[in-house]
Design a protein around this motif. Structure first.
Motif, PDB file in Angstrom:
ATOM      1  N   ARG A  48       3.011   1.154   7.505  1.00  0.00           N
ATOM      2  CA  ARG A  48       2.082   0.040   7.277  1.00  0.00           C
ATOM      3  C   ARG A  48       1.983  -0.797   8.548  1.00  0.00           C
ATOM      4  N   ILE A  49       0.826  -1.447   8.728  1.00  0.00           N
ATOM      5  CA  ILE A  49       0.598  -2.344   9.862  1.00  0.00           C
ATOM      6  C   ILE A  49       0.134  -3.683   9.304  1.00  0.00           C
ATOM      7  N   VAL A 107      -4.686  -8.792   8.354  1.00  0.00           N
ATOM      8  CA  VAL A 107      -5.103  -7.405   8.201  1.00  0.00           C
ATOM      9  C   VAL A 107      -3.892  -6.604   7.751  1.00  0.00           C
ATOM     10  N   LEU A 108      -4.052  -5.875   6.662  1.00  0.00           N
ATOM     11  CA  LEU A 108      -2.995  -5.009   6.143  1.00  0.00           C
ATOM     12  C   LEU A 108      -3.524  -3.583   6.089  1.00  0.00           C
ATOM     13  N   LEU A 109      -2.866  -2.676   6.762  1.00  0.00           N
ATOM     14  CA  LEU A 109      -3.246  -1.267   6.754  1.00  0.00           C
ATOM     15  C   LEU A 109      -2.085  -0.452   6.211  1.00  0.00           C
ATOM     16  N   ASP A 110      -2.382   0.459   5.304  1.00  0.00           N
ATOM     17  CA  ASP A 110      -1.360   1.321   4.713  1.00  0.00           C
ATOM     18  C   ASP A 110      -1.767   2.767   4.950  1.00  0.00           C
ATOM     19  N   ALA A 111      -0.875   3.551   5.532  1.00  0.00           N
ATOM     20  CA  ALA A 111      -1.212   4.929   5.880  1.00  0.00           C
ATOM     21  C   ALA A 111      -1.630   5.743   4.660  1.00  0.00           C
ATOM     22  N   LYS A 112      -1.005   5.489   3.533  1.00  0.00           N
ATOM     23  CA  LYS A 112      -1.322   6.311   2.354  1.00  0.00           C
ATOM     24  C   LYS A 112      -2.752   6.085   1.879  1.00  0.00           C
ATOM     25  N   ASP A 113      -3.327   4.904   2.209  1.00  0.00           N
ATOM     26  CA  ASP A 113      -4.726   4.659   1.853  1.00  0.00           C
ATOM     27  C   ASP A 113      -5.680   5.511   2.676  1.00  0.00           C
ATOM     28  N   HIS A 114      -5.156   6.127   3.722  1.00  0.00           N
ATOM     29  CA  HIS A 114      -5.983   6.946   4.609  1.00  0.00           C
ATOM     30  C   HIS A 114      -5.493   8.392   4.633  1.00  0.00           C
ATOM     31  N   GLY A 115      -4.788   8.770   3.577  1.00  0.00           N
ATOM     32  CA  GLY A 115      -4.370  10.153   3.405  1.00  0.00           C
ATOM     33  C   GLY A 115      -3.245  10.599   4.301  1.00  0.00           C
ATOM     34  N   ARG A 116      -2.419   9.656   4.758  1.00  0.00           N
ATOM     35  CA  ARG A 116      -1.329  10.005   5.662  1.00  0.00           C
ATOM     36  C   ARG A 116      -0.023   9.369   5.214  1.00  0.00           C
ATOM     37  N   GLU A 117       1.075   9.972   5.640  1.00  0.00           N
ATOM     38  CA  GLU A 117       2.384   9.391   5.345  1.00  0.00           C
ATOM     39  C   GLU A 117       2.710   8.266   6.312  1.00  0.00           C
ATOM     40  N   GLN A 118       2.188   8.335   7.522  1.00  0.00           N
ATOM     41  CA  GLN A 118       2.505   7.336   8.540  1.00  0.00           C
ATOM     42  C   GLN A 118       1.408   7.284   9.587  1.00  0.00           C
ATOM     43  N   PHE A 119       1.334   6.133  10.266  1.00  0.00           N
ATOM     44  CA  PHE A 119       0.421   5.995  11.403  1.00  0.00           C
ATOM     45  C   PHE A 119       1.022   6.568  12.677  1.00  0.00           C
ATOM     46  N   ARG A 145      16.070  -8.750   6.195  1.00  0.00           N
ATOM     47  CA  ARG A 145      15.488  -7.611   5.502  1.00  0.00           C
ATOM     48  C   ARG A 145      15.379  -6.447   6.471  1.00  0.00           C
ATOM     49  N   ALA A 146      15.890  -5.315   6.055  1.00  0.00           N
ATOM     50  CA  ALA A 146      15.857  -4.129   6.914  1.00  0.00           C
ATOM     51  C   ALA A 146      14.426  -3.616   7.038  1.00  0.00           C
ATOM     52  N   PRO A 147      14.114  -2.914   8.100  1.00  0.00           N
ATOM     53  CA  PRO A 147      12.770  -2.339   8.239  1.00  0.00           C
ATOM     54  C   PRO A 147      12.421  -1.434   7.069  1.00  0.00           C
ATOM     55  N   ASP A 148      11.174  -1.536   6.619  1.00  0.00           N
ATOM     56  CA  ASP A 148      10.704  -0.711   5.507  1.00  0.00           C
ATOM     57  C   ASP A 148       9.487   0.128   5.900  1.00  0.00           C
ATOM     58  N   GLY A 149       9.288   0.316   7.201  1.00  0.00           N
ATOM     59  CA  GLY A 149       8.143   1.081   7.662  1.00  0.00           C
ATOM     60  C   GLY A 149       6.941   0.233   8.037  1.00  0.00           C
ATOM     61  N   THR A 150       7.083  -1.099   7.970  1.00  0.00           N
ATOM     62  CA  THR A 150       5.988  -1.987   8.339  1.00  0.00           C
ATOM     63  C   THR A 150       6.133  -2.428   9.794  1.00  0.00           C
ATOM     64  N   ALA A 151       5.068  -2.276  10.567  1.00  0.00           N
ATOM     65  CA  ALA A 151       5.009  -2.809  11.927  1.00  0.00           C
ATOM     66  C   ALA A 151       4.210  -4.105  11.873  1.00  0.00           C
ATOM     67  N   PRO A 167       1.600 -12.153  21.821  1.00  0.00           N
ATOM     68  CA  PRO A 167       2.032 -11.631  20.532  1.00  0.00           C
ATOM     69  C   PRO A 167       3.539 -11.717  20.330  1.00  0.00           C
ATOM     70  N   THR A 168       3.929 -11.724  19.074  1.00  0.00           N
ATOM     71  CA  THR A 168       5.308 -11.454  18.692  1.00  0.00           C
ATOM     72  C   THR A 168       5.243 -10.278  17.724  1.00  0.00           C
ATOM     73  N   ALA A 169       5.711  -9.134  18.154  1.00  0.00           N
ATOM     74  CA  ALA A 169       5.610  -7.920  17.358  1.00  0.00           C
ATOM     75  C   ALA A 169       6.993  -7.450  16.946  1.00  0.00           C
ATOM     76  N   LEU A 170       7.077  -6.910  15.743  1.00  0.00           N
ATOM     77  CA  LEU A 170       8.299  -6.292  15.248  1.00  0.00           C
ATOM     78  C   LEU A 170       7.974  -4.855  14.871  1.00  0.00           C
ATOM     79  N   LEU A 171       8.714  -3.923  15.481  1.00  0.00           N
ATOM     80  CA  LEU A 171       8.497  -2.499  15.244  1.00  0.00           C
ATOM     81  C   LEU A 171       9.698  -1.913  14.518  1.00  0.00           C
ATOM     82  N   PRO A 172       9.474  -1.143  13.453  1.00  0.00           N
ATOM     83  CA  PRO A 172      10.597  -0.601  12.668  1.00  0.00           C
ATOM     84  C   PRO A 172      11.256   0.578  13.372  1.00  0.00           C
ATOM     85  N   ARG A 173      12.458   0.375  13.841  1.00  0.00           N
ATOM     86  CA  ARG A 173      13.204   1.444  14.494  1.00  0.00           C
ATOM     87  C   ARG A 173      13.889   2.326  13.453  1.00  0.00           C
TER      88      ARG A 173
END
Length: 402
Positions: free
Chosen positions: A79-80, A91-103, A199-205, A214-220
């Motif tokens: 998710r983004i 803006v919220l984007l979810d990969a599953k809404d676009h037929g994918r497991e991940q971006f 909260r641990a990363p859950d796949g959301t960037a 920007p201040t960005a957080l990327l799920p490692r």
């Protein structure tokens, strides 16, 4: 003694240069890879930065056999989440809404460097010249002659039918070819670190914009977030001097509480942000790729993804011809890269300027823009395509082609 001769000579053994060497070896070309770092040492670019690989990049690196050598798990971006401090909407984007497991995936630069090293070790047609500095080049018939110098001042010359400059933002190859570049200093410094949050990363960037960048957080993949935090250039020294508690408090104020409290941080690295765009991509029997061709604002994590598409487009064209330095091939490369390059530059540079503008008159329109992306399918599709790495004429390996 005769000068060693190769199909392609690549100056720069970083992310893009090493990837290109592997791609060319894969199609049976003899490659010289000129590197500043000595054997056993990774280039400085392979540090603790967090690299965000779009889906197209994941496809390409998997086809090259690089990702299979990662020793630590990558972090999936499922998710983004994009927002701006002081603005309405998100803006919220979810990969599953676009037929994918991940971006895409998040990989630590050092881990990626080790994976590239492991893959290069298996390459039988890549000759590595290291540590060597590039000092100049001339055209001799159907080849470029490169002048190299080692750490003790000894000169060596090699020849190649094509010279590739993959030597970074302040490219010596670009200068030697007489290709000019346009600079834009954003007046920002980005701090990069590994942080642990409540909260641990859950796949959301997350990308949280503000007036200072920007201040960005990327799920490692190791349970931490990779943080990127922009500050005004004149505040960089003060931010670097903050103790851990004050640094975490600054991040909390800039980002908010979407992942709970910021608990701890690793060491910080700082990078001034300057956009550098070359005025041409090719010269006689020469081409520049990656940061030598364009160094972007890291907003949206587009830089390496764009550079890898440079490299794999070039390799795809070389695979279909006998002469890798032919003028027609180089013209075709520049043409194929034009749309992707222009769109990505417009996206990263435009977004950086728009989101940093703190004018009260801009805020309502920016909030409307967030709402439009969220609710208009055509705009969402365009944003998702860019996030996946599909802009312009995408090379075959990035589309998942073998």
């Amino acid at each position: 003694m005769p000068i060693p001769r190769f199909d392609v000579a690549i100056v720069g053994g970083g992310l893009v240069g090493a990837s290109l060497a592997i791609a060319l070896e894969r199609i049976g070309r003899d490659v010289a890879l000129v590197e500043a770092a000595p054997p056993g040492a990774l280039p400085a670019v392979f540090d603790e930065r967090n690299l965000s690989f779009a889906e197209a990049t994941v496809h390409g690196l998997r086809a090259l056999g690089v990702l299979q050598h990662l020793r630590t798990p990558s972090g999936a971006i499922r998710r983004i989440h994009v927002s701006r401090n002081g603005d309405f909407g998100r803006v919220l984007l979810d990969a599953k809404d676009h037929g994918r497991e991940q971006f895409g995936q998040v990989v630590v630069a050092r881990d990626f460097g080790l994976a590239l090293e492991a893959r290069l070790d298996a390459c039988t047609r890549v000759t590595r010249f290291r540590p060597m500095r590039f000092e100049g080049t001339t055209v001799d018939g159907d080849a470029r002659v490169l002048v190299l110098r080692d750490g003790e001042g000894n000169e060596q010359r090699i020849a190649a039918r094509l010279l590739v400059g993959a030597d970074g933002t302040r490219s010596g190859v670009r200068d030697a070819l007489g290709i000019g570049a346009d600079d834009h200093d954003f007046g920002q410094t980005l701090f990069v670190a590994r942080v642990r949050t409540e909260r641990a990363p859950d796949g959301t960037a997350y990308e949280r914009f503000g007036p200072n960048g920007p201040t960005a957080l990327l799920p490692r993949g190791d349970g931490f977030f990779g943080v990127v935090h922009g500050v005004p250039r004149d505040e960089a020294d003060a931010v670097a001097a903050l103790d851990e508690a004050a640094w975490l408090d600054r991040l909390q104020q800039a980002f908010g509480w979407r992942v709970g409290r910021f608990l701890s941080s690793g060491a910080r690295s700082a990078y001034p942000i300057v956009q550098v765009v070359a005025r041409a991509l090719v010269a006689e029997r020469a081409v520049i790729v990656g940061n030598a061709a364009q160094t972007l604002h890291p907003i949206g994590a587009q830089g390496f993804n764009l550079g890898l598409r440079d490299a794999l487009t070039l390799a795809e064209l070389i695979e279909a011809t006998d002469d890798p330095g032919a003028s027609g091939l180089l013209e075709a490369h520049a043409l194929r890269r034009a749309d992707d390059r222009a769109q990505t530059l417009q996206f990263s540079g435009g977004l950086a300027r728009l989101t940093a503008n703190d004018d009260d008159g801009v805020r309502p329109w920016r909030s409307l823009g967030f709402g439009a992306v969220q609710h208009l399918p055509a705009l969402r599709a365009q944003l998702v395509g860019g996030a996946l790495g599909y802009r312009g004429d995408v090379p075959r390996l990035c589309r998942g082609g073998a």
